[in-house]
Design a protein around this motif. Structure first.
Motif, mmCIF file in Angstrom:
data_model
loop_
_atom_site.group_PDB
_atom_site.id
_atom_site.type_symbol
_atom_site.label_atom_id
_atom_site.label_comp_id
_atom_site.label_asym_id
_atom_site.label_seq_id
_atom_site.Cartn_x
_atom_site.Cartn_y
_atom_site.Cartn_z
ATOM 1 N N GLU A 245 0.830 -1.211 0.000
ATOM 2 C CA GLU A 245 0.000 0.000 0.000
ATOM 3 C C GLU A 245 0.863 1.258 0.000
ATOM 4 O O GLU A 245 0.549 2.239 -0.689
ATOM 5 C CB GLU A 245 -0.922 -0.014 1.223
ATOM 6 N N GLU A 246 1.949 1.240 0.764
ATOM 7 C CA GLU A 246 2.837 2.405 0.803
ATOM 8 C C GLU A 246 3.471 2.652 -0.564
ATOM 9 O O GLU A 246 3.600 3.802 -1.011
ATOM 10 C CB GLU A 246 3.924 2.188 1.856
ATOM 11 N N LEU A 247 3.857 1.577 -1.234
ATOM 12 C CA LEU A 247 4.446 1.722 -2.563
ATOM 13 C C LEU A 247 3.429 2.275 -3.551
ATOM 14 O O LEU A 247 3.745 3.174 -4.345
ATOM 15 C CB LEU A 247 4.971 0.364 -3.043
ATOM 16 N N LEU A 248 2.204 1.782 -3.499
ATOM 17 C CA LEU A 248 1.166 2.273 -4.409
ATOM 18 C C LEU A 248 0.848 3.741 -4.143
ATOM 19 O O LEU A 248 0.631 4.514 -5.086
ATOM 20 C CB LEU A 248 -0.100 1.418 -4.263
ATOM 21 N N ARG A 249 0.822 4.134 -2.881
ATOM 22 C CA ARG A 249 0.567 5.548 -2.570
ATOM 23 C C ARG A 249 1.667 6.441 -3.138
ATOM 24 O O ARG A 249 1.399 7.521 -3.671
ATOM 25 C CB ARG A 249 0.456 5.738 -1.054
ATOM 26 N N ALA A 250 2.903 5.975 -3.034
ATOM 27 C CA ALA A 250 4.018 6.764 -3.567
ATOM 28 C C ALA A 250 3.908 6.912 -5.080
ATOM 29 O O ALA A 250 4.153 7.991 -5.636
ATOM 30 C CB ALA A 250 5.343 6.099 -3.190
#
Length: 260
Positions: A245-250
């Protein structure tokens, strides 16, 4: 299915089979003939139960969660392939023989089959036959359990969320999301798009192995990655859902603010 859960299932099932087998063999060490005969009967029952233990979870998943059946099948097959040799060595060692003895000597009564008169008999397993089988088993297990392999072959059908969205849209009188749009085409990966995607991943601090897993899964553009769900990305990379999720948000922030 979470990658760690699938690996755990694939590792535990062969462990149960081989450890119980080892326990039966240990019980027969130094026993009198009547006890050995009784243990042979127990072993034949366990041999059949082991086959059922491998098949039963597949049947349960097929009838109850058919949408993840292929993924579960790959995890179980890969787990048996990769971990069975390890458990076999462990079971051999705790049974009182060196773990490498199965590579130099035959396994006496390793399999159960029917004799000429129809009775159950033990079948020896030659080490000449066993060594290539174990090698092939490990190689197949490593291939099956690669996140990119599971992402490519383990999923069948549409995501449940997309199916629900379609049903909800049609129920409300809207047009199906499957309406053809001949003038709209999905972005095709190019050398530039792959390079841009790699740059964003590196900027986020993503490691090279994870980047390669993402690219090998067929994701070749930033748009493709942004459209991937956190669950799918976690399966592809083997990361936890939170990291995905953190990667997708970035990536999404990069798309939204790239022109500012």
């Amino acid at each position: 299915m979470r990658y760690a859960h699938g690996i755990l299932i694939g590792a535990v099932l062969p462990g149960i089979i081989f450890l119980v087998t080892a326990a039966i063999r240990i019980a027969g060490i130094g026993a009198d003939p009547s006890v050995v005969s009784a243990l042979w009967g127990i072993y034949t029952i366990w041999f059949g139960a082991s086959i059922a233990l491998a098949i039963l979870p597949l049947l349960i998943i097929y009838f109850l969660r058919r949408n993840i059946f292929r993924e579960f099948l790959i995890f179980e097959a890969g787990g048996f392939g990769l971990f069975s040799p390890i458990w076999m060595f462990i079971a051999t060692e705790i049974s009182g023989n060196p773990w490498y003895s199965i590579l130099t000597e035959k396994i006496v009564d390793g399999l159960v089959g029917f004799g000429p008169d129809g009775t159950l008999i033990g079948i020896d397993i030659s080490n000449i036959f066993l060594i290539p089988v174990l090698a092939f088993s490990v190689i197949a297990g490593v291939i099956f359990l690669r996140p990119s392999f599971i992402a490519k072959y383990g999923y069948t059908g549409e995501l449940p969320e997309l199916v629900d969205l379609k049903k909800d849209s049609v129920a409300k009188g809207g047009e199906s999301v499957d309406v053809e749009m001949p003038d709209v085409h999905a972005p095709e990966p190019t050398a530039d798009s792959v390079a841009s995607l790699r740059d964003i991943l590196i900027e986020h601090g993503t490691t090279d192995p994870v980047i390669n897993l993402i690219l090998n899964s067929g994701i070749g553009t930033i748009t493709d990655l942004a459209a991937t769900s956190a669950d799918q990305l976690a399966t592809i990379t083997g990361q936890g859902k939170r990291e995905a999720e953190e990667l997708l948000r970035a990536v999404q922030k990069k798309i939204w603010f790239s022109d500012i």
